[in-house]
Design an enzyme around this catalytic site. Structure first.
Site, PDB file in Angstrom:
ATOM      1  N   ARG A   6      34.323  50.212  29.906  1.00 54.98           N
ATOM      2  CA  ARG A   6      35.300  50.041  30.986  1.00 54.98           C
ATOM      3  C   ARG A   6      35.958  51.383  31.313  1.00 54.98           C
ATOM      4  O   ARG A   6      36.210  51.705  32.468  1.00 54.98           O
ATOM      5  CB  ARG A   6      36.345  49.035  30.517  1.00 54.98           C
ATOM      6  N   ARG A  52      37.287  43.080  38.825  1.00 50.03           N
ATOM      7  CA  ARG A  52      37.235  43.864  37.595  1.00 50.03           C
ATOM      8  C   ARG A  52      38.645  44.015  37.068  1.00 50.03           C
ATOM      9  O   ARG A  52      39.570  44.276  37.837  1.00 50.03           O
ATOM     10  CB  ARG A  52      36.689  45.278  37.849  1.00 50.03           C
ATOM     11  N   ILE A  53      38.790  43.862  35.759  1.00 47.79           N
ATOM     12  CA  ILE A  53      40.084  44.164  35.149  1.00 47.79           C
ATOM     13  C   ILE A  53      40.154  45.667  34.963  1.00 47.79           C
ATOM     14  O   ILE A  53      39.215  46.281  34.455  1.00 47.79           O
ATOM     15  CB  ILE A  53      40.224  43.400  33.821  1.00 47.79           C
ATOM     16  N   LEU A  54      41.250  46.258  35.415  1.00 50.57           N
ATOM     17  CA  LEU A  54      41.376  47.724  35.376  1.00 50.57           C
ATOM     18  C   LEU A  54      42.077  48.165  34.092  1.00 50.57           C
ATOM     19  O   LEU A  54      42.968  47.477  33.589  1.00 50.57           O
ATOM     20  CB  LEU A  54      42.166  48.193  36.608  1.00 50.57           C
ATOM     21  N   HIS A  96      46.440  37.659  45.258  1.00 54.72           N
ATOM     22  CA  HIS A  96      46.021  36.650  44.280  1.00 54.72           C
ATOM     23  C   HIS A  96      46.267  35.267  44.877  1.00 54.72           C
ATOM     24  O   HIS A  96      47.340  35.011  45.423  1.00 54.72           O
ATOM     25  CB  HIS A  96      46.829  36.832  42.993  1.00 54.72           C
ATOM     26  N   GLU A 128      49.627  44.311  33.402  1.00 47.50           N
ATOM     27  CA  GLU A 128      49.576  42.884  33.080  1.00 47.50           C
ATOM     28  C   GLU A 128      48.763  42.157  34.155  1.00 47.50           C
ATOM     29  O   GLU A 128      49.044  42.324  35.355  1.00 47.50           O
ATOM     30  CB  GLU A 128      51.017  42.339  33.077  1.00 47.50           C
ATOM     31  N   ASP A 171      47.530  40.171  37.017  1.00 46.50           N
ATOM     32  CA  ASP A 171      48.215  39.452  38.103  1.00 46.50           C
ATOM     33  C   ASP A 171      49.725  39.375  37.854  1.00 46.50           C
ATOM     34  O   ASP A 171      50.389  38.404  38.239  1.00 46.50           O
ATOM     35  CB  ASP A 171      47.623  38.039  38.283  1.00 46.50           C
ATOM     36  N   GLU A 208      46.232  34.269  53.470  1.00 49.06           N
ATOM     37  CA  GLU A 208      45.973  35.577  52.847  1.00 49.06           C
ATOM     38  C   GLU A 208      45.734  36.626  53.931  1.00 49.06           C
ATOM     39  O   GLU A 208      46.208  37.760  53.850  1.00 49.06           O
ATOM     40  CB  GLU A 208      44.744  35.508  51.927  1.00 49.06           C
TER      41      GLU A 208
END
Ligand code: GRF
Length: 216
Positions: free
Chosen positions: A66, A92-94, A110, A144, A146, A175
Site C-alpha cells: 500500500r 482504496r484505503i489511503l 460517502h 479514520e 469515512d 450526491e
C-alpha cells in the site's frame, strides 16, 4: 488564478461526471486537470478521455505494498500541484502518510448519513436497521475511514418497498448535487478547519455538515 482539481476514481464515475457537467456550464470554481484511476476498466477514465482531460492509470495490482502504491499516487498528484483532490468512488484505503501529505485538500463523498455506516454496503445497512432516512455526506478525509469533518449532508427518505438499488439510485441523484457544491465552497476559500471544527464563512458547521436542501 484557476484552481486545479485532481479526481481519483475506481468505477463508473457518475460523481466525476457531475463535476465535469458543472465545469462545462461554468459552475465549477476550478478546472479538472487530471483524473487518476487505480482500475484500467473504470468508466470514469473513458468519460475523462472523451472530455479531453488528462488521465493516469496507477494499477494497484502492480504494487506489492500500500505504501508503494500511495507513494506513486502522491507523486503523480503532486505533479499538477492541485488545490483539491476529489475522491469520487475511489475504492482504496489511503495510508496515513498519504492523508497527512494532502490534509485539508482531500474530499470524499460517502453514501450514508455519517457518522452512520462508514465502510461498505451502506444502503442495505440503513434498510436492515429500519431507518427512516438515508443519504450522502461530503467530508474531508482523515486517517479514520469515512471519519473526517463533514462539509455537507443530504437526507433522502426511505420509502416502503425500497431495495438497496432503488435507494442507491435516489441517493446518487443528491450526491451529484452536493459534491459540486462542496468543491466550490472549498475552492472559493469558504471552508476552514480549526482545532477539528469545520467553519463555513467563519460560522462553525454542525458535526454532520451543512444540511442540504433541494432547490425549490
Ligand atoms: C458513490 O455512491 C459514492 O458515494 C461512493 O462511491 C460511489 C461512486 O459512484 N463513494 P460513481 O463512480 O461516482 O458513480
Amino acid at each position: 488564478m484557476t484552481r486545479r482539481i485532481v479526481v481519483l476514481l475506481s468505477g463508473r464515475g457518475s460523481n466525476f461526471q457531475s463535476l465535469l457537467n458543472a465545469s462545462l456550464t461554468g459552475e465549477l470554481s476550478g478546472s479538472i486537470d487530471l483524473v487518476i484511476s487505480n482500475r484500467p476498466q473504470a468508466g470514469g477514465l473513458a468519460i475523462a478521455n472523451n472530455a479531453n482531460i488528462d488521465t493516469a492509470l496507477i494499477d494497484h495490482q502492480a504494487y506489492a505494498t500500500r505504501d508503494a502504491f500511495d507513494a506513486d499516487l502522491a507523486g503523480v498528484i503532486d505533479s499538477v500541484t492541485p488545490d483539491l483532490i476529489v475522491l469520487a468512488g475511489f475504492m482504496r484505503i489511503l495510508t496515513q502518510s498519504f492523508v497527512s501529505q494532502f490534509a485539508g485538500r482531500l474530499l470524499n463523498i460517502h453514501p450514508s448519513l455519517l457518522p452512520l455506516y462508514p465502510g461498505l454496503n451502506t444502503h442495505q445497512r440503513a434498510l436492515d436497521n429500519g431507518d427512516t432516512h438515508a443519504g450522502a455526506t461530503v467530508h474531508y478525509v482523515t486517517g479514520e475511514l469515512d471519519g473526517g469533518p463533514s462539509v455537507i449532508q443530504a437526507k433522502v427518505p426511505i420509502e416502503s418497498g425500497d431495495t438497496k438499488d432503488r435507494l442507491a439510485d435516489r441517493i446518487l441523484q443528491v450526491e451529484h448535487q452536493i459534491y459540486p457544491q462542496a468543491v466550490n465552497w472549498h475552492l472559493s476559500g469558504r471552508l476552514a478547519l480549526r482545532n477539528g471544527v469545520l467553519y463555513k464563512d467563519s460560522v462553525p458547521l454542525p458535526a454532520t455538515g451543512e444540511l442540504w436542501r433541494a432547490p425549490q
